[in-house]
Design an enzyme around this catalytic site. Structure first.
Site, PDB file in Angstrom:
ATOM      1  N   SER A  27      15.832  41.090 -48.220  1.00 31.89           N
ATOM      2  CA  SER A  27      16.858  40.241 -48.946  1.00 31.89           C
ATOM      3  C   SER A  27      16.051  39.481 -50.306  1.00 31.89           C
ATOM      4  CB  SER A  27      17.722  38.920 -48.197  1.00 31.89           C
ATOM      5  OG  SER A  27      18.240  39.564 -47.396  1.00 31.89           O
ATOM      6  N   HIS A  70      20.867  43.663 -52.289  1.00 32.69           N
ATOM      7  CA  HIS A  70      20.404  44.760 -51.563  1.00 32.69           C
ATOM      8  C   HIS A  70      20.813  45.942 -52.325  1.00 32.69           C
ATOM      9  CE1 HIS A  70      18.869  43.189 -47.665  1.00 32.69           C
ATOM     10  NE2 HIS A  70      19.643  42.289 -47.922  1.00 32.69           N
ATOM     11  N   HIS A 113      22.680  46.477 -42.464  1.00 31.03           N
ATOM     12  CA  HIS A 113      22.569  45.317 -41.216  1.00 31.03           C
ATOM     13  C   HIS A 113      23.757  45.680 -40.290  1.00 31.03           C
ATOM     14  CE1 HIS A 113      20.988  43.394 -44.787  1.00 31.03           C
ATOM     15  NE2 HIS A 113      20.053  42.881 -43.918  1.00 31.03           N
ATOM     16  N   TYR A 136      25.729  43.506 -39.076  1.00 32.91           N
ATOM     17  CA  TYR A 136      27.004  42.912 -39.255  1.00 32.91           C
ATOM     18  C   TYR A 136      27.782  43.555 -40.394  1.00 32.91           C
ATOM     19  CZ  TYR A 136      23.999  40.739 -43.015  1.00 32.91           C
ATOM     20  OH  TYR A 136      23.178  40.746 -43.900  1.00 32.91           O
ATOM     21  N   GLU A 137      27.405  44.225 -41.013  1.00 33.88           N
ATOM     22  CA  GLU A 137      28.059  45.114 -42.303  1.00 33.88           C
ATOM     23  C   GLU A 137      29.104  46.058 -41.143  1.00 33.88           C
ATOM     24  OE1 GLU A 137      25.977  46.206 -45.742  1.00 33.88           O
ATOM     25  OE2 GLU A 137      24.199  45.486 -44.384  1.00 33.88           O
ATOM     26  N   ALA A 161      13.572  38.616 -44.953  1.00 28.85           N
ATOM     27  CA  ALA A 161      13.786  37.230 -45.363  1.00 28.85           C
ATOM     28  C   ALA A 161      13.996  36.524 -44.014  1.00 28.85           C
ATOM     29  CB  ALA A 161      14.761  36.901 -46.278  1.00 28.85           C
ATOM     30  N   MET A 211      18.277  38.634 -39.354  1.00 27.92           N
ATOM     31  CA  MET A 211      19.323  39.671 -38.877  1.00 27.92           C
ATOM     32  C   MET A 211      18.946  40.997 -39.283  1.00 27.92           C
ATOM     33  SD  MET A 211      22.288  37.357 -40.675  1.00 27.92           S
ATOM     34  CE  MET A 211      22.375  35.238 -40.575  1.00 27.92           C
ATOM     35  N   SER A 212      17.780  41.449 -39.160  1.00 23.17           N
ATOM     36  CA  SER A 212      17.422  42.592 -39.784  1.00 23.17           C
ATOM     37  C   SER A 212      16.301  43.078 -38.905  1.00 23.17           C
ATOM     38  CB  SER A 212      17.020  43.043 -41.249  1.00 23.17           C
ATOM     39  OG  SER A 212      16.028  42.004 -41.553  1.00 23.17           O
ATOM     40  N   ASN A 231      13.290  29.506 -45.209  1.00 22.57           N
ATOM     41  CA  ASN A 231      14.055  28.223 -44.750  1.00 22.57           C
ATOM     42  C   ASN A 231      13.638  27.799 -43.398  1.00 22.57           C
ATOM     43  OD1 ASN A 231      16.097  30.593 -44.215  1.00 22.57           O
ATOM     44  ND2 ASN A 231      16.425  29.207 -42.536  1.00 22.57           N
ATOM     45  N   HIS A 260      23.306  32.019 -48.162  1.00 22.74           N
ATOM     46  CA  HIS A 260      22.510  33.230 -48.404  1.00 22.74           C
ATOM     47  C   HIS A 260      21.890  32.980 -49.528  1.00 22.74           C
ATOM     48  CE1 HIS A 260      21.637  37.468 -48.575  1.00 22.74           C
ATOM     49  NE2 HIS A 260      22.362  37.564 -49.512  1.00 22.74           N
TER      50      HIS A 260
HETATM   51  N1  HPA Z   1      18.479  32.725 -39.865  1.00 25.11           N
HETATM   52  C1  HPA Z   1      18.870  34.077 -39.901  1.00 25.11           C
HETATM   53  N2  HPA Z   1      18.429  35.092 -40.913  1.00 25.11           N
HETATM   54  C2  HPA Z   1      17.930  34.452 -41.868  1.00 25.11           C
HETATM   55  C3  HPA Z   1      17.789  33.206 -41.925  1.00 25.11           C
HETATM   56  C4  HPA Z   1      17.947  32.223 -40.778  1.00 25.11           C
HETATM   57  O1  HPA Z   1      17.528  31.025 -40.767  1.00 25.11           O
HETATM   58  N3  HPA Z   1      16.958  32.688 -43.013  1.00 25.11           N
HETATM   59  C5  HPA Z   1      16.648  34.002 -43.664  1.00 25.11           C
HETATM   60  N4  HPA Z   1      17.466  34.943 -42.879  1.00 25.11           N
END
Ligand code: HPA
Length: 276
Positions: A25, A56, A78, A80-81, A108, A206-207, A230, A242
């Site tokens: 991402s 993406h 992903h 979740y899509e 990410a 998430m990937s 983060n 996001h």
């Molecule tokens: N959680 C899940 N996926 C992420 C995060 C997170 O804090 N940061 C970037 N992708």
């Protein structure tokens, strides 16, 4: 061989890439334009799932980095899509079909560690699949690998050690840690993050995990780099979004792209001397 692999090799007149890179991402700048040989949109590759998420792009780009032929996936899908599990295996099998010898996956991720702040890079030493999902559920694709495959060196130590050495030679700081996959699409709750800290996680995203499972299944060596965007939920007081992921990934982009290019310049493919 998948139809998409044949289309790729026809388009590139059989140029076979050595290294594949999946950009996570917010990472969008990898090749300089003059180093690009071919660009193929996922729309023209029948077995590729189409990404639906901002940040993406959905194209394969073949180019040259330090005299290595490198294929880059701009954008990934992903779970979740809502794609069905076997479909997520296809892009990785195409990379194997077209001759890649090494896959580098980037993502990410949120940090689970106080001392690994946003902007850090982390090489993945191992993962915890907390997604409840596995792309290999269903009939086994025997031509790619066995029903039950080993995952004890999932993030190929021979290449991972080289990445760590090359980062240090170039004075780039690189953490090492365990990536936890959560299905998304919501970010985790603070209680979930505490649980992941207790079970040994360093970062969460998430990937990546589905791709690494499929790459190991078809014996495509893989390493992974997380771009920490983060602190995970509950560690910092700010709300997650996001938008923040995209912004922070773009701040770290030069750093991760430099690391990738330094690695590609110096990587040694001869793993006959591996001793693990
Ligand atoms: N959680 C899940 N996926 C992420 C995060 C997170 O804090 N940061 C970037 N992708």
């Amino acid at each position: 061989m998948l139809e998409s692999s044949k289309i790729f090799l026809n388009t590139t007149k059989n140029i076979q890439p050595e290294i594949a890179v999946i950009l996570g991402s917010g990472l969008t700048n990898f090749f300089d334009n003059e180093n690009i040989f071919y660009t193929i949109s996922y729309e023209n590759l029948p077995e590729f799932p189409q990404p639906t998420i901002k940040g993406h792009a959905g194209k394969l780009v073949l180019g040259n980095i330090h005299n290595h032929k490198v294929i880059c996936m701009y954008g990934r899908s992903h779970i979740y899509e809502g794609h069905s599990p076997p479909i997520l295996a296809n892009p990785i099998r195409v990379l194997k079909d077209i001759g890649c010898k090494l896959l580098i996956v980037t993502n990410a991720a949120g940090s689970l560690k106080q001392d690994m702040p946003p902007g850090s890079l982390m090489t993945i030493s191992d993962h915890i699949n907390w997604s409840g999902f596995n792309p290999l559920i269903g009939a086994n694709a025997e031509s790619y690998g066995p029903r039950f495959h080993d995952m004890s060196d999932a993030y190929h130590q021979f290449y991972r050690n080289q990445l760590i050495k090359i980062a240090s030679k170039n004075n780039q700081s690189l953490f090492e840690g365990v990536y936890c996959m959560y299905s998304g699409p919501n970010f985790e709750t603070p209680a979930e993050i505490k649980a992941l800290q207790v079970i040994g996680g360093s970062a969460v995203g998430m990937s990546t995990v589905p791709e690494v499972i499929v790459a190991n299944h078809c014996s495509l060596p893989v390493i992974g780099i997380s771009v920490i965007t983060n602190y995970a939920a509950g560690i910092s007081k700010t709300k997650l979004s996001h938008q923040e992921t995209l912004e922070q990934a773009s701040f770290a982009e030069d750093n991760v792209v430099n690391l990738l290019k330094n690695f590609i310049k110096d990587v040694n493919f001869d793993d006959t001397a591996r001793n693990n």
